[in-house]
Write a protein that holds these residues in place. Sequence first.
Motif, PDB file in Angstrom:
ATOM      1  N   GLN A 290      14.788 -18.073  -5.632  1.00 57.70           N
ATOM      2  CA  GLN A 290      13.871 -18.367  -4.525  1.00 57.70           C
ATOM      3  C   GLN A 290      14.633 -18.733  -3.254  1.00 57.70           C
ATOM      4  O   GLN A 290      14.234 -18.350  -2.148  1.00 57.70           O
ATOM      5  CB  GLN A 290      12.889 -19.471  -4.923  1.00 57.70           C
TER       6      GLN A 290
ATOM      7  N   SER B 193      15.967 -15.573  -1.873  1.00 60.60           N
ATOM      8  CA  SER B 193      14.835 -14.869  -1.259  1.00 60.60           C
ATOM      9  C   SER B 193      14.460 -15.467   0.093  1.00 60.60           C
ATOM     10  O   SER B 193      14.118 -14.753   1.033  1.00 60.60           O
ATOM     11  CB  SER B 193      13.603 -14.903  -2.170  1.00 60.60           C
TER      12      SER B 193
ATOM     13  N   SER C 104       4.540  -5.866  -0.136  1.00 62.70           N
ATOM     14  CA  SER C 104       4.220  -6.812  -1.212  1.00 62.70           C
ATOM     15  C   SER C 104       2.948  -6.453  -1.970  1.00 62.70           C
ATOM     16  O   SER C 104       2.717  -6.966  -3.060  1.00 62.70           O
ATOM     17  CB  SER C 104       4.112  -8.232  -0.651  1.00 62.70           C
TER      18      SER C 104
ATOM     19  N   PRO D 204       6.122  -7.534  -4.768  1.00 61.04           N
ATOM     20  CA  PRO D 204       6.242  -8.759  -3.971  1.00 61.04           C
ATOM     21  C   PRO D 204       7.605  -8.882  -3.292  1.00 61.04           C
ATOM     22  O   PRO D 204       8.641  -8.789  -3.942  1.00 61.04           O
ATOM     23  CB  PRO D 204       6.034  -9.876  -4.986  1.00 61.04           C
TER      24      PRO D 204
ATOM     25  N   ARG E 295       7.073 -13.504  -3.032  1.00 60.04           N
ATOM     26  CA  ARG E 295       7.681 -14.055  -4.254  1.00 60.04           C
ATOM     27  C   ARG E 295       7.737 -15.577  -4.200  1.00 60.04           C
ATOM     28  O   ARG E 295       7.386 -16.265  -5.153  1.00 60.04           O
ATOM     29  CB  ARG E 295       9.104 -13.497  -4.433  1.00 60.04           C
TER      30      ARG E 295
ATOM     31  N   TRP F 108       5.724 -18.329  -6.450  1.00 55.51           N
ATOM     32  CA  TRP F 108       6.510 -19.305  -7.195  1.00 55.51           C
ATOM     33  C   TRP F 108       6.047 -20.730  -6.890  1.00 55.51           C
ATOM     34  O   TRP F 108       6.030 -21.596  -7.769  1.00 55.51           O
ATOM     35  CB  TRP F 108       7.994 -19.124  -6.864  1.00 55.51           C
TER      36      TRP F 108
ATOM     37  N   TYR G 295       0.200 -14.883  -3.661  1.00 56.97           N
ATOM     38  CA  TYR G 295       1.131 -14.002  -2.961  1.00 56.97           C
ATOM     39  C   TYR G 295       0.997 -14.025  -1.442  1.00 56.97           C
ATOM     40  O   TYR G 295       1.922 -13.657  -0.743  1.00 56.97           O
ATOM     41  CB  TYR G 295       0.946 -12.547  -3.416  1.00 56.97           C
TER      42      TYR G 295
END
Length: 177
Positions: free
Chosen positions: A60, A63, A107, A111, A116, A120, A125
């Motif tokens: 994450q 990302s 996405s 995603p 993402r 999470w 989303y």
Amino acid sequence: MHQSINIRYSIVTALAVVFSFFFHELAHFITGKLLGYQMGMSLNSAFIVEGVYKEEWHQQLVSAAGPLFTILQAFIIYSFIRQTKNKYWYPFLFFALYSRILAMVISIVTPNDEARISAWLGLGYWVLPILVCFTLLILLLKTSKEQRYSLKFNLINYFLTSVFIAGVVFSDQYLFK
């Protein structure tokens, strides 16, 4: 405000697209490296070379690094434009919004960064992608209003940015692999 689009402006737009892609992906790459992963990178992606992330939050964080760079870029460029009134900074701001909208649309199928992270965090989303795009849209609209950029000027920016993004994605997929 002089809004003509010339070859110089087109070249700046091409550079804005290429540099923005590069530094967005570099942010992912550097974050992964700092977390101890062997990373690879192209102009349109950064990725872990082998294995998987040891911790979910590592993925994450990697990302988040790209979009955080893009958002920071947008705020810095917004400031430059306000201070200098120089239209040649505008493609960097325009690209920031365009790229995050494109990521949000992608996405729907797969995603992307913000989607993402949003999932999470348990937000679904769409919360983070919409917040990011809305924030960047506000900067773009505010800049367009302050600098008196017309709809025509923005449509030309859209066209130029689309062409150069297609060029980057095509070259990344077919020429440099």
